[in-house]
Design an enzyme around this catalytic site. Structure first.
Site, PDB file in Angstrom:
ATOM      1  N   ASP A  31      -9.152   7.186 -13.650  1.00 34.91           N
ATOM      2  CA  ASP A  31      -8.696   5.253 -13.819  1.00 34.91           C
ATOM      3  C   ASP A  31      -9.525   5.213 -14.645  1.00 34.91           C
ATOM      4  OD1 ASP A  31      -7.903   2.856 -12.648  1.00 34.91           O
ATOM      5  OD2 ASP A  31      -6.877   3.683 -11.302  1.00 34.91           O
ATOM      6  N   LEU A  33      -9.820   1.957 -14.569  1.00 35.50           N
ATOM      7  CA  LEU A  33     -10.501   0.523 -14.019  1.00 35.50           C
ATOM      8  C   LEU A  33      -9.391  -0.809 -15.427  1.00 35.50           C
ATOM      9  CD1 LEU A  33     -13.938   1.104 -13.146  1.00 35.50           C
ATOM     10  CD2 LEU A  33     -11.867   1.518 -11.670  1.00 35.50           C
ATOM     11  N   PHE A  80       0.008   7.652 -10.808  1.00 35.91           N
ATOM     12  CA  PHE A  80       0.032   6.041 -10.474  1.00 35.91           C
ATOM     13  C   PHE A  80       0.145   5.279 -11.625  1.00 35.91           C
ATOM     14  CE2 PHE A  80      -1.045   8.797  -6.679  1.00 35.91           C
ATOM     15  CZ  PHE A  80       0.388   7.226  -5.405  1.00 35.91           C
ATOM     16  N   LYS A  84       2.408  -2.901 -15.049  1.00 34.18           N
ATOM     17  CA  LYS A  84       3.307  -2.645 -13.752  1.00 34.18           C
ATOM     18  C   LYS A  84       3.922  -4.445 -13.547  1.00 34.18           C
ATOM     19  CE  LYS A  84       0.567  -4.139 -10.392  1.00 34.18           C
ATOM     20  NZ  LYS A  84       0.558  -4.161  -8.601  1.00 34.18           N
ATOM     21  N   SER A 124      10.355   3.890  -9.558  1.00 33.32           N
ATOM     22  CA  SER A 124      10.530   1.972  -9.305  1.00 33.32           C
ATOM     23  C   SER A 124      12.337   2.127  -8.851  1.00 33.32           C
ATOM     24  CB  SER A 124      10.292   1.403 -10.086  1.00 33.32           C
ATOM     25  OG  SER A 124      11.319  -0.087  -9.609  1.00 33.32           O
ATOM     26  N   TYR A 149       9.643  -3.086 -18.673  1.00 34.52           N
ATOM     27  CA  TYR A 149       8.571  -2.704 -18.206  1.00 34.52           C
ATOM     28  C   TYR A 149       9.405  -1.398 -16.990  1.00 34.52           C
ATOM     29  CZ  TYR A 149       7.197  -1.117 -13.258  1.00 34.52           C
ATOM     30  OH  TYR A 149       6.742  -0.495 -12.108  1.00 34.52           O
ATOM     31  N   LYS A 153      10.413   2.910 -16.455  1.00 37.03           N
ATOM     32  CA  LYS A 153      10.147   3.597 -16.667  1.00 37.03           C
ATOM     33  C   LYS A 153      10.803   4.902 -15.995  1.00 37.03           C
ATOM     34  CE  LYS A 153       6.138   2.736 -13.919  1.00 37.03           C
ATOM     35  NZ  LYS A 153       5.606   4.024 -12.966  1.00 37.03           N
ATOM     36  N   ASN A 199       3.560 -11.329  -7.646  1.00 32.06           N
ATOM     37  CA  ASN A 199       4.141 -10.823  -6.585  1.00 32.06           C
ATOM     38  C   ASN A 199       4.644 -11.604  -5.116  1.00 32.06           C
ATOM     39  OD1 ASN A 199       3.593  -7.691  -7.726  1.00 32.06           O
ATOM     40  ND2 ASN A 199       5.522  -8.355  -7.636  1.00 32.06           N
ATOM     41  N   LEU A 200       5.377 -11.615  -4.290  1.00 32.09           N
ATOM     42  CA  LEU A 200       5.261 -12.679  -3.408  1.00 32.09           C
ATOM     43  C   LEU A 200       4.033 -12.512  -2.233  1.00 32.09           C
ATOM     44  CD1 LEU A 200       7.134 -14.960  -1.954  1.00 32.09           C
ATOM     45  CD2 LEU A 200       8.642 -13.253  -0.723  1.00 32.09           C
ATOM     46  N   ASP A 295      15.162 -11.582 -12.046  1.00 28.03           N
ATOM     47  CA  ASP A 295      15.288 -11.604 -10.560  1.00 28.03           C
ATOM     48  C   ASP A 295      17.043 -11.286 -10.445  1.00 28.03           C
ATOM     49  OD1 ASP A 295      12.487 -11.403 -10.097  1.00 28.03           O
ATOM     50  OD2 ASP A 295      12.751 -13.612  -8.815  1.00 28.03           O
TER      51      ASP A 295
HETATM   52  P1  NAD Z   1      -2.537  -0.967  -9.415  1.00 27.67           P
HETATM   53  O1  NAD Z   1      -2.308  -1.548 -11.328  1.00 27.67           O
HETATM   54  O2  NAD Z   1      -2.910  -1.445  -8.299  1.00 27.67           O
HETATM   55  O3  NAD Z   1      -2.930   0.753 -10.072  1.00 27.67           O
HETATM   56  C1  NAD Z   1      -2.945   1.005 -11.057  1.00 27.67           C
HETATM   57  C2  NAD Z   1      -3.888   1.608 -11.447  1.00 27.67           C
HETATM   58  O4  NAD Z   1      -3.802   3.061 -13.143  1.00 27.67           O
HETATM   59  C3  NAD Z   1      -4.908   0.769 -12.035  1.00 27.67           C
HETATM   60  O5  NAD Z   1      -6.265   1.017 -11.476  1.00 27.67           O
HETATM   61  C4  NAD Z   1      -5.182   1.078 -13.668  1.00 27.67           C
HETATM   62  O6  NAD Z   1      -6.537   1.087 -14.035  1.00 27.67           O
HETATM   63  C5  NAD Z   1      -4.441   2.405 -13.386  1.00 27.67           C
HETATM   64  N1  NAD Z   1      -4.029   3.003 -15.007  1.00 27.67           N
HETATM   65  C6  NAD Z   1      -3.994   1.996 -15.563  1.00 27.67           C
HETATM   66  N2  NAD Z   1      -3.630   2.891 -16.909  1.00 27.67           N
HETATM   67  C7  NAD Z   1      -4.234   3.605 -17.170  1.00 27.67           C
HETATM   68  C8  NAD Z   1      -4.284   4.471 -17.463  1.00 27.67           C
HETATM   69  N3  NAD Z   1      -3.720   4.320 -19.215  1.00 27.67           N
HETATM   70  N4  NAD Z   1      -5.461   5.673 -17.327  1.00 27.67           N
HETATM   71  C9  NAD Z   1      -5.660   5.952 -16.514  1.00 27.67           C
HETATM   72  N5  NAD Z   1      -6.052   5.024 -15.662  1.00 27.67           N
HETATM   73  C10 NAD Z   1      -4.772   3.227 -15.750  1.00 27.67           C
HETATM   74  O7  NAD Z   1      -0.761  -0.164  -9.533  1.00 27.67           O
HETATM   75  P2  NAD Z   1      -0.045   0.010  -7.933  1.00 27.67           P
HETATM   76  O8  NAD Z   1       0.453  -0.906  -7.256  1.00 27.67           O
HETATM   77  O9  NAD Z   1      -0.882   1.226  -7.291  1.00 27.67           O
HETATM   78  O10 NAD Z   1       1.054   1.147  -8.980  1.00 27.67           O
HETATM   79  C11 NAD Z   1       0.714   1.871  -8.449  1.00 27.67           C
HETATM   80  C12 NAD Z   1       2.191   3.088  -9.642  1.00 27.67           C
HETATM   81  O11 NAD Z   1       3.604   2.111  -8.497  1.00 27.67           O
HETATM   82  C13 NAD Z   1       2.250   2.039 -11.079  1.00 27.67           C
HETATM   83  O12 NAD Z   1       2.659   3.352 -11.756  1.00 27.67           O
HETATM   84  C14 NAD Z   1       3.156   1.319 -10.756  1.00 27.67           C
HETATM   85  O13 NAD Z   1       4.664   0.949 -11.996  1.00 27.67           O
HETATM   86  C15 NAD Z   1       4.742   2.141  -9.717  1.00 27.67           C
HETATM   87  N6  NAD Z   1       5.243   1.173  -8.688  1.00 27.67           N
HETATM   88  C16 NAD Z   1       4.496  -0.322  -8.254  1.00 27.67           C
HETATM   89  C17 NAD Z   1       5.370  -0.842  -7.617  1.00 27.67           C
HETATM   90  C18 NAD Z   1       4.988  -2.469  -6.946  1.00 27.67           C
HETATM   91  O14 NAD Z   1       5.351  -3.394  -6.387  1.00 27.67           O
HETATM   92  N7  NAD Z   1       2.756  -2.343  -6.423  1.00 27.67           N
HETATM   93  C19 NAD Z   1       6.795  -1.172  -7.551  1.00 27.67           C
HETATM   94  C20 NAD Z   1       7.618   0.462  -8.165  1.00 27.67           C
HETATM   95  C21 NAD Z   1       6.314   1.096  -8.782  1.00 27.67           C
HETATM   96  C1  WQD Z   2      10.479 -10.807  -4.557  1.00 30.94           C
HETATM   97  C2  WQD Z   2      11.247 -11.873  -4.207  1.00 30.94           C
HETATM   98  C3  WQD Z   2      11.524 -13.031  -6.237  1.00 30.94           C
HETATM   99  C4  WQD Z   2       7.113 -14.644  -6.282  1.00 30.94           C
HETATM  100  C5  WQD Z   2       8.650  -7.001  -8.872  1.00 30.94           C
HETATM  101  C6  WQD Z   2       9.423  -5.379  -9.960  1.00 30.94           C
HETATM  102  C7  WQD Z   2       9.639  -4.094  -9.599  1.00 30.94           C
HETATM  103  C8  WQD Z   2       8.771  -3.734  -8.389  1.00 30.94           C
HETATM  104  C9  WQD Z   2       8.228  -4.330  -7.202  1.00 30.94           C
HETATM  105  C10 WQD Z   2       7.306  -2.555 -10.479  1.00 30.94           C
HETATM  106  C11 WQD Z   2      11.862 -12.285  -5.355  1.00 30.94           C
HETATM  107  C12 WQD Z   2      10.795 -14.226  -5.192  1.00 30.94           C
HETATM  108  C13 WQD Z   2       8.339 -14.312  -5.303  1.00 30.94           C
HETATM  109  C14 WQD Z   2       6.956 -16.286  -6.133  1.00 30.94           C
HETATM  110  C15 WQD Z   2       9.240 -16.691  -5.231  1.00 30.94           C
HETATM  111  N1  WQD Z   2       7.542  -3.629  -9.085  1.00 30.94           N
HETATM  112  N2  WQD Z   2       8.999 -15.205  -5.465  1.00 30.94           N
HETATM  113  N3  WQD Z   2       7.786 -16.604  -5.119  1.00 30.94           N
HETATM  114  O1  WQD Z   2      10.565  -8.841  -8.283  1.00 30.94           O
HETATM  115  O2  WQD Z   2      11.190  -7.563  -6.449  1.00 30.94           O
HETATM  116  O3  WQD Z   2       9.988  -6.868  -7.651  1.00 30.94           O
HETATM  117  O4  WQD Z   2       7.887  -5.852  -7.848  1.00 30.94           O
HETATM  118  O5  WQD Z   2       7.517  -1.490  -9.960  1.00 30.94           O
HETATM  119  O6  WQD Z   2       9.389  -3.325 -10.605  1.00 30.94           O
HETATM  120  O7  WQD Z   2      10.370  -6.677 -10.559  1.00 30.94           O
HETATM  121  O8  WQD Z   2       8.958  -8.707  -6.548  1.00 30.94           O
HETATM  122  O9  WQD Z   2       7.131  -9.392  -5.095  1.00 30.94           O
HETATM  123  O10 WQD Z   2       7.881 -10.347  -7.530  1.00 30.94           O
HETATM  124  O11 WQD Z   2       9.845 -10.573  -5.553  1.00 30.94           O
HETATM  125  O12 WQD Z   2      10.585 -16.479  -4.670  1.00 30.94           O
HETATM  126  O13 WQD Z   2       5.879 -16.875  -6.015  1.00 30.94           O
HETATM  127  O14 WQD Z   2      10.275 -13.293  -4.242  1.00 30.94           O
HETATM  128  O15 WQD Z   2      12.069 -14.864  -6.596  1.00 30.94           O
HETATM  129  O16 WQD Z   2      13.046 -12.459  -4.920  1.00 30.94           O
HETATM  130  P1  WQD Z   2       9.978  -7.607  -7.736  1.00 30.94           P
HETATM  131  P2  WQD Z   2       8.130 -10.048  -6.209  1.00 30.94           P
END
Ligand code: NAD
Ligand code: WQD
Length: 338
Positions: A31, A33, A80, A84, A124, A149, A153, A199-200, A295
Site C-alpha cells: 500500500d 498510504l 484493492f 475511488k 464496482s 472512475y 473499472k 459517501n452517505l 447519481d
Molecule cells: P480505500 O481508498 O480506503 O483503499 C484503497 C487503498 O489503496 C488505500 O489504502 C490506498 O492508500 C491504496 N492505494 C491507492 N493507490 C495505490 C497505489 N497506486 N499503490 C499502492 N496502494 C495504493 O478504498 P476502499 O473503499 O477500501 O476500496 C478498495 C477498492 O474497492 C478500490 O479499488 C475501490 O475502487 C473498490 N471499490 C470500492 C467501493 C466503495 O464504495 N468503497 C465500491 C466499489 C469498489
Molecule cells: C448513496 C446515496 C446519494 C451522500 C458511490 C460510487 C460508486 C461506488 C460506491 C466505488 C445516493 C445519497 C450521498 C450525501 C446523499 N464506489 N447521498 N447525501 O453514489 O451510490 O456510489 O460509492 O466503486 O461507484 O459512485 O454512494 O454513498 O455516495 O450515495 O443524499 O451526503 O446517498 O445521492 O442516493 P453511490 P454514496
C-alpha cells in the site's frame, strides 16, 4: 495460503487482511498510504494476534513488485489498490487511469513474470452504467459509466478478460461491489475518509459525532418509494467474506468469473437515516438538497449468482451496518488520527 493484498491499509483492504489472518492465511500488504493508514494494520495485528508483512510502495512500481514476488511466495493476489473518488476522477481523469488501469497492468505483468495467475479484482456496480433494469445481474451487458472512475473499472475488467483469453492459466474474479458500509464490530478499524466524505454513511456518522452540521439529502424527487435515491448497502464484513468464497472458487475455475457482491435489496437515503437513528439512538439533522450530478435513482444487486456458485450471501442487516459504523466513529471521532 500466502496472499498479496494490494491496498490492504485502506477501508475494505484492512477488513480483508483481518479476515484472511483469521482464516490462517499468510498475508503481505502492499500500500502506498495515499488513502490508507499503517495504524489500521497495527490494529488488525492487535485484533488477530498475528503479524502482517507490510510493504509501503506503489502497484505501479514494477521493480518493487518483482522484488516482492521474489521475496514472498504468493499464491493469490487480492487487488484493492486504486483511487475511488468519483468527483475527483472527473477533475483528474489521467490520475485515475494511471492508478487504476496502469496500476493493474503493471501488477499483472509482474504476476505473469512470477508465475502467479490467480487474481481477485475490486470492481464496482458502476460498470453497469445507467441501466434501467433492476436488479442488476451479471448477465446484463455492461453499460456506460458516467465518470472516469467508473470507466477505469470497466477498462480493467476488459484488460483482465483479454489476459485470460490469451493465457488460459489465469483464474480471475471480477467482484462487482454495490455500496460497502459498516465496520468491524470491534470498533477498532473502519472507514476513514480524507476531508469531507463523499459517501452517505460516513457523512451520517460524522454529523452524529459533531464533525458536520447536517446531512444534505441529494434529491427527494426521484421515482422511488420516498423520492430519495435507493442503493444496495453491504456490510464490509459480508463483503470480505465474499472474497474468501471467491478466492476458494477460482482455485478450481480457470478464466474470468464475475460475481455481484451486494445484499440483493435496496434502501433509500431516508431508510438509512432512520436505521442509523435507531442503532445510535440519536437524531440526524438533514435538509433536502438538489440532486447530485451523475447519481442514478435506484439500483440493487441480483445476488443469486454468488449465492449459487460461491455458497455466500450477505447476512448483516442495515441496523448492524449502522451500529458498527457508529461504534467505529464514536470510538475514533477523528479516524485513525484520533
Ligand atoms: P480505500 O481508498 O480506503 O483503499 C484503497 C487503498 O489503496 C488505500 O489504502 C490506498 O492508500 C491504496 N492505494 C491507492 N493507490 C495505490 C497505489 N497506486 N499503490 C499502492 N496502494 C495504493 O478504498 P476502499 O473503499 O477500501 O476500496 C478498495 C477498492 O474497492 C478500490 O479499488 C475501490 O475502487 C473498490 N471499490 C470500492 C467501493 C466503495 O464504495 N468503497 C465500491 C466499489 C469498489
Ligand atoms: C448513496 C446515496 C446519494 C451522500 C458511490 C460510487 C460508486 C461506488 C460506491 C466505488 C445516493 C445519497 C450521498 C450525501 C446523499 N464506489 N447521498 N447525501 O453514489 O451510490 O456510489 O460509492 O466503486 O461507484 O459512485 O454512494 O454513498 O455516495 O450515495 O443524499 O451526503 O446517498 O445521492 O442516493 P453511490 P454514496
Amino acid at each position: 495460503m500466502s496472499i498479496l493484498v494490494t491496498g490492504g491499509a485502506g477501508y475494505i483492504g484492512s477488513h480483508m487482511v483481518l479476515a484472511l489472518l483469521e482464516h490462517h492465511h499468510e498475508v503481505v500488504v502492499l500500500d502506498n498510504l495515499s488513502n490508507g493508514s499503517a495504524a489500521s494494520l497495527e490494529r488488525v495485528a492487535a485484533l488477530t494476534g498475528r503479524d502482517v508483512a507490510f510493504i509501503e510502495g506503489d502497484v505501479r512500481d514494477r521493480e518493487l513488485l518483482d522484488r516482492l514476488f521474489h521475496q514472498h511466495k504468493i499464491d493469490d493476489v487480492l487487488h484493492f489498490a486504486g483511487l475511488k473518488a468519483v468527483g475527483e476522477s472527473v477533475e483528474h481523469p489521467l490520475r485515475y487511469f494511471d492508478y487504476n488501469v496502469s496500476g493493474t497492468v503493471t501488477l499483472c505483468r509482474a504476476m505473469e513474470a512470477a508465475g502467479v495467475r490467480r487474481l481477485v479484482f475490486s470492481s464496482s456496480a458502476t460498470v453497469y452504467g445507467d441501466n434501467d433494469t433492476v436488479p442488476y445481474d451479471e448477465a446484463l451487458p455492461t453499460g456506460e459509466p458516467t465518470n472516469p472512475y467508473g470507466r477505469s473499472k470497466l477498462m480493467v475488467e476488459e484488460v483482465l478478460r483479454d489476459l485470460a483469453r490469451a493465457d488460459t492459466r489465469w483464474s480471475i474474479a471480477l467482484l462487482r461491489y454495490f455500496n460497502p458500509v459498516g465496520a468491524h464490530p470491534s470498533g477498532l478499524i473502519g472507514e476513514d475518509p480524507l476531508g469531507i466524505p463523499n459517501n452517505l454513511v460516513p457523512y451520517i456518522t460524522q454529523v452524529a459525532v459533531g464533525r458536520r452540521d447536517a446531512l444534505s439529502v441529494f434529491g427527494n424527487d426521484y421515482p422511488t418509494p420516498d423520492g430519495t435515491g435507493v442503493r444496495d448497502y453491504i456490510h464490509v464484513m459480508d463483503l470480505v467474506e465474499g472474497h474468501l468464497a471467491a478466492m476458494k472458487a477460482i482455485g478450481r475455475r480457470p478464466g474470468v468469473s464475475v460475481w455481484n457482491l451486494g445484499g440483493g435489496r435496496g434502501y433509500s437515503v431516508l431508510d438509512m437515516i432512520q436505521a442509523f437513528e435507531k442503532a445510535a439512538g440519536r437524531k440526524i439533522p438533514y435538509r433536502i438538497a438538489p440532486r447530485r450530478d451523475g447519481d442514478l435513482a435506484q439500483y440493487w444487486a441480483d445476488a443469486s449468482k454468488a449465492e449459487r456458485e460461491l455458497d455466500w450471501k450477505a447476512t448483516r442487516d442495515i441496523e448492524a451496518m449502522m451500529a458498527d459504523a457508529w461504534r467505529w466513529q464514536v470510538n475514533n471521532p477523528g479516524g485513525y488520527a484520533s
